[in-house]
Design an enzyme around this catalytic site. Sequence first.
Site, mmCIF file in Angstrom:
data_model
loop_
_atom_site.group_PDB
_atom_site.id
_atom_site.type_symbol
_atom_site.label_atom_id
_atom_site.label_comp_id
_atom_site.label_asym_id
_atom_site.label_seq_id
_atom_site.Cartn_x
_atom_site.Cartn_y
_atom_site.Cartn_z
ATOM 1 N N HIS A 193 0.826 -1.201 0.000
ATOM 2 C CA HIS A 193 0.000 0.000 0.000
ATOM 3 C C HIS A 193 0.866 1.259 0.000
ATOM 4 O O HIS A 193 0.551 2.243 -0.683
ATOM 5 C CB HIS A 193 -0.919 0.009 1.225
ATOM 6 C CG HIS A 193 -1.962 -1.063 1.197
ATOM 7 N ND1 HIS A 193 -1.672 -2.398 1.290
ATOM 8 C CD2 HIS A 193 -3.328 -0.986 1.104
ATOM 9 C CE1 HIS A 193 -2.787 -3.111 1.255
ATOM 10 N NE2 HIS A 193 -3.803 -2.278 1.139
ATOM 11 N N HIS A 235 2.263 -3.996 9.191
ATOM 12 C CA HIS A 235 3.622 -3.747 8.719
ATOM 13 C C HIS A 235 4.447 -3.078 9.802
ATOM 14 O O HIS A 235 3.913 -2.417 10.703
ATOM 15 C CB HIS A 235 3.612 -2.856 7.469
ATOM 16 C CG HIS A 235 2.925 -3.470 6.287
ATOM 17 N ND1 HIS A 235 3.534 -4.413 5.481
ATOM 18 C CD2 HIS A 235 1.684 -3.275 5.774
ATOM 19 C CE1 HIS A 235 2.689 -4.772 4.525
ATOM 20 N NE2 HIS A 235 1.567 -4.099 4.682
#
Length: 271
Positions: A193, A235
């Site tokens: 992303h 993440h």
Amino acid sequence: MPASQSRARARDRNNVLNRAEFLSLNQPPKGAPEPRSSARKASGPSAQPPPAGDGARERRQSQQLPDEDCMQLNPSFKGIAFNSLLAIDICMSKRLGVCAGRAASWASARSMVKLIGITGHGIPWIGGTILCLVKSSTLAGQEVLMNLLLALLLDIMTVAGVQKLIKRRGPYETSPSLLDYLTMDVYAFPAGHASRAAMVSKFFLSHLVLAVPLRVLLVLWAFCVGLSRVMIGRHHVTDVLSGFVIGYLQFRLVELVWMPSSTCQMLISAW
């Protein structure tokens, strides 16, 4: 003389140490050193030296073992620095994962944070680009959209390949969503992303005429997309930063292989 021999035999027969169960007591231990007489005999002219191969192998082992011990006891500076940075990265990522679970401090804002992350997903961007490409009627618009579609496909393949190679897990045990499985964005490094948001924002800043407030909002959007992935625990901080760098490099690569309008028209007609 025969009487003395028979007397000696009777003495040996009556000796307890000559029994079978005590014979091992009369034998020298296996690890005991040899007598001096045998050592003196071995040092004589008829003694054979040990094979040269065994001596070389022992010297080689004696030279290797201290190095291995030094490597274990004295790690290199690079290893210490890498482990320290990795520990700082994990600590910061866990502190910023305030929406990682239902029991987190910002659990009520998890849905909104996930919605911000979805704006940087690959499936909506690819679908929206194809829809705009079908609706576009100008050659310049079709050229920009075709190159944007190429950049998005390149981003998905690059992130999926690097993630499959590194296979790094996130700071929290969170399962990927269905959209993540469709784009093969399963592992943590790099953040897909973040790379997509950085690439798209740089692409729009270079090829669209935007006002200054829109430019600032575009950069803030890319930053918020990366931060949202850390906040939900998918993440690490370094995953997002690496995603930003990879997204910028992908933009530079697309600029180098930019497809002209004629090539875009040929691909559109073939499609």
